[in-house]
Design a protein around this motif. Structure first.
Motif, mmCIF file in Angstrom:
data_model
loop_
_atom_site.group_PDB
_atom_site.id
_atom_site.type_symbol
_atom_site.label_atom_id
_atom_site.label_comp_id
_atom_site.label_asym_id
_atom_site.label_seq_id
_atom_site.Cartn_x
_atom_site.Cartn_y
_atom_site.Cartn_z
ATOM 1 N N UNK A 24 -12.116 -32.996 31.106
ATOM 2 C CA UNK A 24 -11.788 -31.694 30.870
ATOM 3 C C UNK A 24 -10.509 -31.353 31.601
ATOM 4 N N UNK A 25 -9.576 -30.646 30.917
ATOM 5 C CA UNK A 25 -8.287 -30.375 31.303
ATOM 6 C C UNK A 25 -8.284 -28.787 31.420
ATOM 7 N N UNK A 26 -7.675 -28.020 32.189
ATOM 8 C CA UNK A 26 -7.632 -26.890 32.151
ATOM 9 C C UNK A 26 -5.932 -26.485 32.216
ATOM 10 N N UNK A 27 -5.561 -25.784 31.199
ATOM 11 C CA UNK A 27 -3.965 -25.125 31.146
ATOM 12 C C UNK A 27 -4.054 -23.877 31.002
ATOM 13 N N UNK A 28 -2.689 -23.275 31.491
ATOM 14 C CA UNK A 28 -2.452 -22.005 31.436
ATOM 15 C C UNK A 28 -1.008 -21.761 30.669
ATOM 16 N N UNK A 29 -1.020 -20.756 29.885
ATOM 17 C CA UNK A 29 0.280 -20.484 29.115
ATOM 18 C C UNK A 29 1.174 -19.742 29.773
ATOM 19 N N UNK A 30 2.461 -20.225 29.767
ATOM 20 C CA UNK A 30 3.405 -19.562 30.343
ATOM 21 C C UNK A 30 3.973 -18.581 29.268
ATOM 22 N N UNK A 31 3.780 -17.115 29.429
ATOM 23 C CA UNK A 31 4.356 -16.370 28.334
ATOM 24 C C UNK A 31 5.909 -16.316 28.145
ATOM 25 N N UNK A 33 7.811 -18.936 28.452
ATOM 26 C CA UNK A 33 8.396 -20.054 27.563
ATOM 27 C C UNK A 33 7.685 -20.604 26.730
ATOM 28 N N UNK A 34 6.344 -19.913 26.453
ATOM 29 C CA UNK A 34 5.352 -20.214 25.363
ATOM 30 C C UNK A 34 5.063 -21.797 25.668
ATOM 31 N N UNK A 35 4.957 -22.176 26.838
ATOM 32 C CA UNK A 35 4.503 -23.522 26.992
ATOM 33 C C UNK A 35 3.176 -23.766 27.879
ATOM 34 N N UNK A 36 2.407 -24.935 27.521
ATOM 35 C CA UNK A 36 1.156 -25.077 28.387
ATOM 36 C C UNK A 36 1.422 -25.603 29.476
ATOM 37 N N UNK A 37 0.964 -25.231 31.020
ATOM 38 C CA UNK A 37 1.039 -25.819 32.247
ATOM 39 C C UNK A 37 -0.294 -26.393 32.518
ATOM 40 N N UNK A 38 -0.508 -27.579 32.974
ATOM 41 C CA UNK A 38 -1.973 -28.298 33.459
ATOM 42 C C UNK A 38 -1.905 -27.644 34.690
ATOM 43 N N UNK A 64 -3.353 -16.053 29.323
ATOM 44 C CA UNK A 64 -4.139 -17.320 28.383
ATOM 45 C C UNK A 64 -4.370 -18.422 28.952
ATOM 46 N N UNK A 65 -5.711 -19.213 28.743
ATOM 47 C CA UNK A 65 -5.823 -20.329 29.149
ATOM 48 C C UNK A 65 -6.307 -21.059 28.046
ATOM 49 N N UNK A 66 -6.350 -22.636 28.338
ATOM 50 C CA UNK A 66 -6.693 -23.382 27.470
ATOM 51 C C UNK A 66 -7.810 -24.611 28.304
ATOM 52 N N UNK A 67 -8.971 -24.714 27.620
ATOM 53 C CA UNK A 67 -9.818 -25.950 28.064
ATOM 54 C C UNK A 67 -9.698 -27.172 27.094
ATOM 55 N N UNK A 68 -9.368 -28.442 27.357
ATOM 56 C CA UNK A 68 -9.171 -29.335 26.465
ATOM 57 C C UNK A 68 -10.255 -30.327 26.952
ATOM 58 N N UNK A 69 -11.430 -30.445 25.918
ATOM 59 C CA UNK A 69 -12.351 -31.378 26.298
ATOM 60 C C UNK A 69 -12.021 -32.783 25.385
ATOM 61 N N UNK A 70 -12.114 -33.984 26.100
ATOM 62 C CA UNK A 70 -11.910 -35.225 25.516
ATOM 63 C C UNK A 70 -13.381 -35.770 24.902
#
Length: 117
Positions: A24-31, A33-38, A64-70
């Motif tokens: 599982x990886x957690x990312x945060x959105x940079x408002x 640049x609109x880019x995700x950062x791990x 805003x955050x994102x969890x990515x499940x492999x």
């Protein structure tokens, strides 16, 4: 054991068992640049949980955050067949300073989530 401000738990509903060893990886959105950062990455424990996985120095800001499940990595442990959904991505907002628990219910041809406690 301390608890991170963002935690997750995966249950394989086809077996009724926790999904252990899921990357599982957690990312945060940079408002700006609109880019995700791990922010961090780890594998779920034997109980399918990630509860103490964020670095202690990491402050969780509102945003805003994102969890990515492999899911593919998990499915390859359980079966020879590849996962129908290779990844599950769950985007969510942190708008307060409360704990955020984001569970994933997993089955071979679907998944669901909700805000846990």
């Amino acid at each position: 054991m301390s608890r991170s401000p963002i935690t997750t738990h995966i249950l394989d509903t086809s077996t009724g068992q926790p999904a252990s060893g899921v990357p599982v990886t957690l990312f945060q959105l940079n408002d700006t640049t609109n880019e995700w950062h791990e922010l961090c990455a780890a594998d779920t424990d034997a109980d399918g949980r990630l509860i103490d996985w964020l670095p202690a120095a990491l402050a969780i800001a509102h945003g805003t955050y994102k969890l990515v499940f492999d899911i593919d990595a998990y499915q390859s442990q359980a079966s020879d067949a590849p996962a129908f959904y290779p990844y599950a991505e769950i985007c969510f907002r942190v708008l307060d300073d409360n704990h955020h628990h984001i569970p994933l219910l997993l089955s071979p041809f679907g998944y669901s989530t909700y805000r846990g406690s």
